[in-house]
Design a protein around this motif. Sequence first.
Motif, PDB file in Angstrom:
ATOM      1  N   VAL A  19      47.412  58.631  38.479  1.00 50.37           N
ATOM      2  CA  VAL A  19      48.270  59.440  38.651  1.00 50.37           C
ATOM      3  C   VAL A  19      48.035  60.864  38.528  1.00 50.37           C
ATOM      4  CG1 VAL A  19      50.638  59.137  38.326  1.00 50.37           C
ATOM      5  CG2 VAL A  19      49.213  57.205  38.912  1.00 50.37           C
ATOM      6  N   LEU A  20      48.386  61.333  36.817  1.00 49.02           N
ATOM      7  CA  LEU A  20      47.982  62.746  36.651  1.00 49.02           C
ATOM      8  C   LEU A  20      47.307  63.214  37.261  1.00 49.02           C
ATOM      9  CD1 LEU A  20      48.222  61.920  32.939  1.00 49.02           C
ATOM     10  CD2 LEU A  20      50.522  62.296  34.115  1.00 49.02           C
ATOM     11  N   ALA A  21      46.021  62.724  37.353  1.00 49.61           N
ATOM     12  CA  ALA A  21      44.732  63.675  38.237  1.00 49.61           C
ATOM     13  C   ALA A  21      45.880  63.810  40.022  1.00 49.61           C
ATOM     14  CB  ALA A  21      43.794  62.839  38.256  1.00 49.61           C
ATOM     15  N   ASN A  22      46.040  63.662  40.499  1.00 47.75           N
ATOM     16  CA  ASN A  22      46.782  63.210  42.072  1.00 47.75           C
ATOM     17  C   ASN A  22      48.153  64.207  41.727  1.00 47.75           C
ATOM     18  OD1 ASN A  22      44.718  61.914  43.260  1.00 47.75           O
ATOM     19  ND2 ASN A  22      45.951  59.779  43.146  1.00 47.75           N
ATOM     20  N   LEU A  23      48.648  63.902  40.891  1.00 46.99           N
ATOM     21  CA  LEU A  23      50.421  64.824  40.431  1.00 46.99           C
ATOM     22  C   LEU A  23      49.672  66.559  40.661  1.00 46.99           C
ATOM     23  CD1 LEU A  23      53.001  62.798  38.951  1.00 46.99           C
ATOM     24  CD2 LEU A  23      52.917  63.024  41.353  1.00 46.99           C
ATOM     25  N   HIS A  24      48.446  66.356  39.484  1.00 51.44           N
ATOM     26  CA  HIS A  24      48.788  67.524  38.838  1.00 51.44           C
ATOM     27  C   HIS A  24      47.060  68.429  39.160  1.00 51.44           C
ATOM     28  CE1 HIS A  24      52.406  67.155  37.023  1.00 51.44           C
ATOM     29  NE2 HIS A  24      52.259  65.997  36.254  1.00 51.44           N
ATOM     30  N   GLY A  25      46.101  68.133  39.264  1.00 52.49           N
ATOM     31  CA  GLY A  25      44.903  68.505  39.856  1.00 52.49           C
ATOM     32  C   GLY A  25      44.143  68.765  38.424  1.00 52.49           C
ATOM     33  N   VAL A  26      44.238  67.729  37.886  1.00 49.20           N
ATOM     34  CA  VAL A  26      42.810  67.232  36.427  1.00 49.20           C
ATOM     35  C   VAL A  26      42.140  66.405  37.286  1.00 49.20           C
ATOM     36  CG1 VAL A  26      45.242  68.817  35.357  1.00 49.20           C
ATOM     37  CG2 VAL A  26      44.767  66.451  35.308  1.00 49.20           C
ATOM     38  N   HIS A  27      40.955  66.931  35.812  1.00 49.17           N
ATOM     39  CA  HIS A  27      40.174  66.189  35.723  1.00 49.17           C
ATOM     40  C   HIS A  27      40.075  65.483  34.144  1.00 49.17           C
ATOM     41  CE1 HIS A  27      36.296  64.324  35.894  1.00 49.17           C
ATOM     42  NE2 HIS A  27      36.048  64.762  35.540  1.00 49.17           N
ATOM     43  N   PHE A  28      40.429  64.678  33.960  1.00 46.67           N
ATOM     44  CA  PHE A  28      39.681  63.325  33.133  1.00 46.67           C
ATOM     45  C   PHE A  28      38.786  63.513  32.818  1.00 46.67           C
ATOM     46  CE2 PHE A  28      43.999  63.315  33.873  1.00 46.67           C
ATOM     47  CZ  PHE A  28      45.458  63.090  32.779  1.00 46.67           C
ATOM     48  N   GLY A  29      38.258  63.593  31.471  1.00 48.08           N
ATOM     49  CA  GLY A  29      36.807  63.004  30.890  1.00 48.08           C
ATOM     50  C   GLY A  29      36.746  62.228  30.337  1.00 48.08           C
ATOM     51  N   GLU A  30      36.139  61.497  29.228  1.00 49.14           N
ATOM     52  CA  GLU A  30      35.844  60.493  29.291  1.00 49.14           C
ATOM     53  C   GLU A  30      36.499  60.598  27.569  1.00 49.14           C
ATOM     54  OE1 GLU A  30      33.360  57.643  30.367  1.00 49.14           O
ATOM     55  OE2 GLU A  30      33.341  58.580  31.891  1.00 49.14           O
ATOM     56  N   GLY A  31      36.797  59.245  27.323  1.00 51.70           N
ATOM     57  CA  GLY A  31      37.371  58.939  25.705  1.00 51.70           C
ATOM     58  C   GLY A  31      36.948  59.808  24.803  1.00 51.70           C
ATOM     59  N   GLU A  32      37.821  59.892  23.309  1.00 55.26           N
ATOM     60  CA  GLU A  32      36.981  61.050  22.749  1.00 55.26           C
ATOM     61  C   GLU A  32      37.478  60.286  21.118  1.00 55.26           C
ATOM     62  OE1 GLU A  32      38.317  65.572  22.566  1.00 55.26           O
ATOM     63  OE2 GLU A  32      38.511  65.743  24.624  1.00 55.26           O
ATOM     64  N   SER A  33      36.170  60.539  20.794  1.00 61.42           N
ATOM     65  CA  SER A  33      35.786  58.847  19.776  1.00 61.42           C
ATOM     66  C   SER A  33      37.140  60.140  18.492  1.00 61.42           C
ATOM     67  CB  SER A  33      35.372  58.415  19.347  1.00 61.42           C
ATOM     68  OG  SER A  33      33.857  59.899  18.363  1.00 61.42           O
ATOM     69  N   GLY A  34      37.485  61.185  18.191  1.00 56.64           N
ATOM     70  CA  GLY A  34      38.411  61.992  17.384  1.00 56.64           C
ATOM     71  C   GLY A  34      39.379  62.008  17.597  1.00 56.64           C
ATOM     72  N   LEU A  35      39.773  61.703  18.805  1.00 56.31           N
ATOM     73  CA  LEU A  35      41.679  61.498  19.508  1.00 56.31           C
ATOM     74  C   LEU A  35      42.274  60.061  19.783  1.00 56.31           C
ATOM     75  CD1 LEU A  35      41.537  65.092  21.716  1.00 56.31           C
ATOM     76  CD2 LEU A  35      42.321  65.165  19.566  1.00 56.31           C
ATOM     77  N   GLY A  36      41.272  59.041  19.234  1.00 60.58           N
ATOM     78  CA  GLY A  36      41.601  57.751  19.268  1.00 60.58           C
ATOM     79  C   GLY A  36      40.642  57.060  20.698  1.00 60.58           C
ATOM     80  N   GLY A  37      39.997  57.627  21.163  1.00 65.90           N
ATOM     81  CA  GLY A  37      39.234  57.476  22.750  1.00 65.90           C
ATOM     82  C   GLY A  37      39.911  58.154  23.955  1.00 65.90           C
ATOM     83  N   ALA A  38      41.288  58.562  23.383  1.00 60.90           N
ATOM     84  CA  ALA A  38      42.063  59.542  24.235  1.00 60.90           C
ATOM     85  C   ALA A  38      41.233  60.217  24.847  1.00 60.90           C
ATOM     86  CB  ALA A  38      43.151  60.462  24.125  1.00 60.90           C
ATOM     87  N   ARG A  39      41.053  59.855  26.731  1.00 60.53           N
ATOM     88  CA  ARG A  39      40.796  60.920  27.537  1.00 60.53           C
ATOM     89  C   ARG A  39      41.646  61.902  28.039  1.00 60.53           C
ATOM     90  NH1 ARG A  39      39.888  57.392  32.900  1.00 60.53           N
ATOM     91  NH2 ARG A  39      39.484  59.168  33.441  1.00 60.53           N
ATOM     92  N   THR A  40      41.354  63.422  27.869  1.00 54.45           N
ATOM     93  CA  THR A  40      41.823  63.976  27.746  1.00 54.45           C
ATOM     94  C   THR A  40      41.543  64.971  29.077  1.00 54.45           C
ATOM     95  OG1 THR A  40      40.024  65.932  26.267  1.00 54.45           O
ATOM     96  CG2 THR A  40      41.717  64.464  25.375  1.00 54.45           C
TER      97      THR A  40
END
Length: 66
Positions: A19-40
């Motif tokens: 939803v956020l990618a479609n609304l804001h035209g951003v690209h999320f990467g894979e989960g980052e272990s240093g950020l609790g598995g967050a996709r950023t």
Amino acid sequence: MLVYYLEIVTTDVDATCAVLANLHGVHFGEGESGLGGARTAALKGGGRIGVRAPMSQEEQPVVRPY
């Protein structure tokens, strides 16, 4: 106010990222272990957004600006 990092904790990470990618035209990467598995993703104008699942059963969905 400038947001450097917007953290979203949700039970459906993939759907939230889509939803956020479609609304804001951003690209999320894979989960980052240093950020609790967050996709950023980089935000236009600076900062980052991170979407992750709760890290325990007690953690509720929430949005935290930093």
